[in-house]
Design a protein around this motif. Structure first.
Motif, PDB file in Angstrom:
ATOM      1  N   UNK A  93       0.810  -1.227   0.000  1.00 47.56           N
ATOM      2  CA  UNK A  93       0.000   0.000   0.000  1.00 47.56           C
ATOM      3  C   UNK A  93       0.840   1.272   0.000  1.00 47.56           C
ATOM      4  N   UNK A  94       1.978   1.255  -0.681  1.00 49.16           N
ATOM      5  CA  UNK A  94       2.795   2.469  -0.771  1.00 49.16           C
ATOM      6  C   UNK A  94       1.991   3.548  -1.484  1.00 49.16           C
ATOM      7  N   UNK A  95       1.995   4.732  -0.923  1.00 45.98           N
ATOM      8  CA  UNK A  95       1.249   5.847  -1.503  1.00 45.98           C
ATOM      9  C   UNK A  95       1.879   6.235  -2.844  1.00 45.98           C
ATOM     10  N   UNK A  96       1.038   6.370  -3.843  1.00 47.58           N
ATOM     11  CA  UNK A  96       1.509   6.742  -5.176  1.00 47.58           C
ATOM     12  C   UNK A  96       1.474   8.259  -5.314  1.00 47.58           C
ATOM     13  N   UNK A  97       2.578   8.810  -5.756  1.00 52.06           N
ATOM     14  CA  UNK A  97       2.688  10.248  -5.970  1.00 52.06           C
ATOM     15  C   UNK A  97       2.013  10.609  -7.286  1.00 52.06           C
ATOM     16  N   UNK A  98       1.331  11.736  -7.295  1.00 46.50           N
ATOM     17  CA  UNK A  98       0.735  12.263  -8.520  1.00 46.50           C
ATOM     18  C   UNK A  98       1.780  12.166  -9.633  1.00 46.50           C
ATOM     19  N   UNK A 112       8.383  10.210  -1.303  1.00 49.07           N
ATOM     20  CA  UNK A 112       7.220  10.156  -2.193  1.00 49.07           C
ATOM     21  C   UNK A 112       7.228   8.942  -3.107  1.00 49.07           C
ATOM     22  N   UNK A 113       8.149   8.034  -2.864  1.00 46.63           N
ATOM     23  CA  UNK A 113       8.224   6.791  -3.617  1.00 46.63           C
ATOM     24  C   UNK A 113       8.302   7.042  -5.128  1.00 46.63           C
ATOM     25  N   UNK A 114       9.215   7.946  -5.516  1.00 43.01           N
ATOM     26  CA  UNK A 114       9.420   8.289  -6.920  1.00 43.01           C
ATOM     27  C   UNK A 114      10.775   7.737  -7.349  1.00 43.01           C
ATOM     28  N   UNK A 115      10.782   7.052  -8.459  1.00 43.57           N
ATOM     29  CA  UNK A 115      12.052   6.510  -8.956  1.00 43.57           C
ATOM     30  C   UNK A 115      12.867   7.615  -9.620  1.00 43.57           C
ATOM     31  N   UNK A 116      14.183   7.578  -9.444  1.00 42.37           N
ATOM     32  CA  UNK A 116      15.028   8.534 -10.175  1.00 42.37           C
ATOM     33  C   UNK A 116      15.063   8.142 -11.647  1.00 42.37           C
ATOM     34  N   UNK A 117      15.577   9.010 -12.465  1.00 39.55           N
ATOM     35  CA  UNK A 117      15.682   8.707 -13.887  1.00 39.55           C
ATOM     36  C   UNK A 117      16.693   7.591 -14.138  1.00 39.55           C
ATOM     37  N   UNK A 118      16.407   6.801 -15.132  1.00 30.14           N
ATOM     38  CA  UNK A 118      17.358   5.781 -15.572  1.00 30.14           C
ATOM     39  C   UNK A 118      18.532   6.414 -16.320  1.00 30.14           C
ATOM     40  N   UNK A 167       1.437  25.661  -6.979  1.00 28.72           N
ATOM     41  CA  UNK A 167       1.291  26.538  -5.809  1.00 28.72           C
ATOM     42  C   UNK A 167       0.031  26.236  -4.997  1.00 28.72           C
ATOM     43  N   UNK A 168      -1.073  25.944  -5.658  1.00 25.95           N
ATOM     44  CA  UNK A 168      -2.330  25.719  -4.944  1.00 25.95           C
ATOM     45  C   UNK A 168      -2.452  24.318  -4.360  1.00 25.95           C
ATOM     46  N   UNK A 169      -1.857  23.331  -5.023  1.00 22.07           N
ATOM     47  CA  UNK A 169      -2.022  21.946  -4.574  1.00 22.07           C
ATOM     48  C   UNK A 169      -0.883  21.441  -3.696  1.00 22.07           C
ATOM     49  N   UNK A 170       0.307  22.011  -3.848  1.00 26.94           N
ATOM     50  CA  UNK A 170       1.494  21.592  -3.085  1.00 26.94           C
ATOM     51  C   UNK A 170       2.276  22.833  -2.673  1.00 26.94           C
ATOM     52  N   UNK A 171       1.714  23.674  -1.804  1.00 29.70           N
ATOM     53  CA  UNK A 171       2.385  24.942  -1.482  1.00 29.70           C
ATOM     54  C   UNK A 171       3.776  24.777  -0.867  1.00 29.70           C
ATOM     55  N   UNK A 172       3.986  23.740  -0.078  1.00 32.06           N
ATOM     56  CA  UNK A 172       5.308  23.535   0.530  1.00 32.06           C
ATOM     57  C   UNK A 172       6.347  23.181  -0.531  1.00 32.06           C
ATOM     58  N   UNK A 173       5.978  22.302  -1.450  1.00 32.35           N
ATOM     59  CA  UNK A 173       6.890  21.929  -2.526  1.00 32.35           C
ATOM     60  C   UNK A 173       7.113  23.127  -3.462  1.00 32.35           C
ATOM     61  N   UNK A 174       6.066  23.893  -3.720  1.00 29.13           N
ATOM     62  CA  UNK A 174       6.201  25.099  -4.546  1.00 29.13           C
ATOM     63  C   UNK A 174       7.185  26.069  -3.906  1.00 29.13           C
ATOM     64  N   UNK A 175       7.148  26.184  -2.589  1.00 33.26           N
ATOM     65  CA  UNK A 175       8.077  27.071  -1.874  1.00 33.26           C
ATOM     66  C   UNK A 175       9.521  26.566  -2.003  1.00 33.26           C
ATOM     67  N   UNK A 176       9.698  25.253  -1.972  1.00 30.32           N
ATOM     68  CA  UNK A 176      11.035  24.675  -2.167  1.00 30.32           C
ATOM     69  C   UNK A 176      11.549  25.018  -3.558  1.00 30.32           C
TER      70      UNK A 176
END
Length: 179
Positions: free
Chosen positions: A3-8, A70-76, A123-132
């Motif tokens: 049940x790992x959360x899938x990132x958008x 966020x369980x995102x794979x890096x690029x190959x 900005x509206x959906x991920x304000x913390x990441x947008x700030x980063x």
């Protein structure tokens, strides 16, 4: 990992691209430092590159953490971007300080625009990441300004060199979004 959360998927693309971009930036600065650090006459340039590399490394470390969280794979493409970045750094450094600055100016121009677009998009959906993204954009603008002050636009064949590097960055972004 059940049940790992899938990132958008769009956010995953952003994180993968930004991670690869910071990885490539560190490689470029390492390549440039390998040339400038070997000559006492260019120690000041090597020191300046080290400061910028350290900031890029902080960004890379942040993206390393975000990929895991966020369980995102890096690029190959990471091994290819490493070689390409290091090689670009070495080649532009061998062309001289102004060409090395032109490389930084071209890369950072693309990346600051990229971070700016990403920040606005989420900005509206991920304000913390947008700030980063916005914070990292400011660092990239600072690097670009240092490069311009260092004579980037006076580099031999500046227009051609800049276009080549910018187009390479844009192509790497598109490839890394998917691979």
């Amino acid at each position: 990992m059940p049940n790992a959360k899938r990132t958008n998927p769009r956010i995953a693309e952003m994180l993968r691209v930004d991670h690869a971009g910071e990885y490539g930036a560190v490689a470029i600065y390492k390549g440039q430092k390998a040339v400038f650090g070997a000559n006492p006459k260019t120690k000041e340039m090597a020191d300046q590159l080290q400061e910028m590399q350290d900031e890029e490394q902080k960004h890379l470390d942040a993206f390393d953490k975000l990929l895991v969280e966020r369980n995102v794979r890096p690029t190959a493409m990471t091994p290819i971007w490493n070689v390409a970045g290091y090689g670009l750094g070495v080649v532009t450094a061998l062309m001289g300080e102004k060409a090395a600055h032109a490389c930084t100016e071209a890369v950072e121009t693309v990346i600051e625009q990229h971070y700016g677009s990403q920040s606005e998009e989420i900005a509206d959906v991920e304000p913390e990441l947008a700030a980063t993204f916005a914070e990292f954009r400011e660092d990239e603008l600072h690097h670009r300004d240092i490069a311009v002050e260092g004579g980037a636009k006076d580099a031999p064949a500046y227009g051609l060199l800049s276009r080549f590097i910018r187009q390479g960055c844009l192509a790497a972004i598109k490839i890394t979004e998917k691979i």
